[in-house]
Write an enzyme that holds these catalytic residues in place. Sequence first.
Site, short mmCIF file in Angstrom:
data_model
loop_
_atom_site.label_atom_id
_atom_site.label_comp_id
_atom_site.label_asym_id
_atom_site.label_seq_id
_atom_site.Cartn_x
_atom_site.Cartn_y
_atom_site.Cartn_z
N GLN A 96 0.85 -1.33 0.01
CA GLN A 96 -0.16 -0.15 0.16
C GLN A 96 0.82 1.32 0.00
O GLN A 96 1.69 1.71 1.22
CB GLN A 96 -0.88 0.15 1.17
N SER A 139 0.93 6.48 2.52
CA SER A 139 1.44 7.43 3.50
C SER A 139 2.79 7.95 3.00
O SER A 139 3.68 7.28 2.51
CB SER A 139 1.51 6.65 4.90
N GLU A 188 -12.83 -3.04 4.17
CA GLU A 188 -12.31 -4.02 5.01
C GLU A 188 -12.29 -3.92 6.48
O GLU A 188 -11.73 -2.86 7.09
CB GLU A 188 -10.70 -4.19 4.88
N SER A 193 -3.67 8.05 14.34
CA SER A 193 -3.21 8.09 15.84
C SER A 193 -4.29 8.26 16.72
O SER A 193 -5.42 8.73 16.29
CB SER A 193 -2.35 9.23 15.57
#
Length: 391
Positions: free
Chosen positions: A126, A129, A244, A369
């Site tokens: 993936q 980020s 998911e 977070s």
Amino acid sequence: MSADAELETFRAQVRAFIDANAPKVKLRAGVRSPETREELATLRAWTAKLFEARYVGADWPEAYGGDPGHDVLRDVVVAEEIANAGTLQVPGGCTLAAQALLHFGTDAQRERYLPRIRSGEDLWCQLFSEPGAGSDLASLRTKAVRDGDHYVVNGQKVWTTNGQWADLGYLLARTDPEVPKHKGISAFALDMTLPGVTIRPLREITGTSDFNEVFFDDVRVPATAMIGSPGQGWQIANASLAHERSGVGASVVTIRRNWESLVELAGRTGRIDDAEVRDRLAAFAAEIQALSVHTKLSLQRWRDGQEQVTDAPVSKLAFSELNLRLAEYALSLLGPAGVLTEADAGAVDDGRWQDAYLYARAYTIAGGSSEIMRNLIAERGLGLPREQVAK
């Protein structure tokens, strides 16, 4: 037979399949990458077996190997039993990419990529980020500029699980810098062997390299590798991530297993009859039960299309923070031995609790977070005013 009874019958089938076929691996905390090519081969073979048995990918269309009678709660059962067995999971990059391809890809893309995901031949990572775009993913700066029949990609990604082993990457890149940030992002199926792709494993505090940095220097990606339409990347990413949810149940199984091991550890260290220790263990058990009830309710709402905006953030926050406190308490029970890792002589349980503690902090950051989760719950769930940022 009632729906609950059918689900328990299915659970018994899954458990028997896992007992007979799952690879025996060293138990490690969190989501980890293979450390050797032999482990990678084991992961590919196990992935193929799970897909072949339709215990994974059952929600796909029947033409691509799915089960027309699929029930999403069966996905939850499979995830729970894999967690209960302490064995390998299908890489998350594969399941996310598959959902993007199924719902937004072309027929040619589906026919090319989906069978190779099911067979374990292709491992996906993936590529979302970035150093400056984690919780605020829409701020990503990796660019893909159209040049004839290709897009030229430049930028950097980070925290890429399995990046060092991946054959393909599910990439988000900015294709239009002139529109609002959510609307200028596109999705691609990126061949990780293309010239200009550089992968650098990150040595983590656990001593392993599960995450990677990935750099793109004038990488020429065929325009046919775009998933969906230009500017549709944000929609595609959110759709694949929202799909998911089966792993939420597995988180409860994992934390309950950790609690059981913690009770056993308290017994071995002679602390189980200590009233203060018993109080702490009982308090942990109550929190786990509350998390379990919340998870079951949220999964039922998800199945019925009635999911609440706070369901996922509450589950993620509660699990990650409780998991960290369990690991911290285990080290306190071990005393001086709590600093020993698996490589040290005399390490308790081969350094299992030290590994769990070192990884536990990652759960409070990855996937949003704890601070972001609290803001989502407060602002979207409770209607509190947005946090004021000092200028």
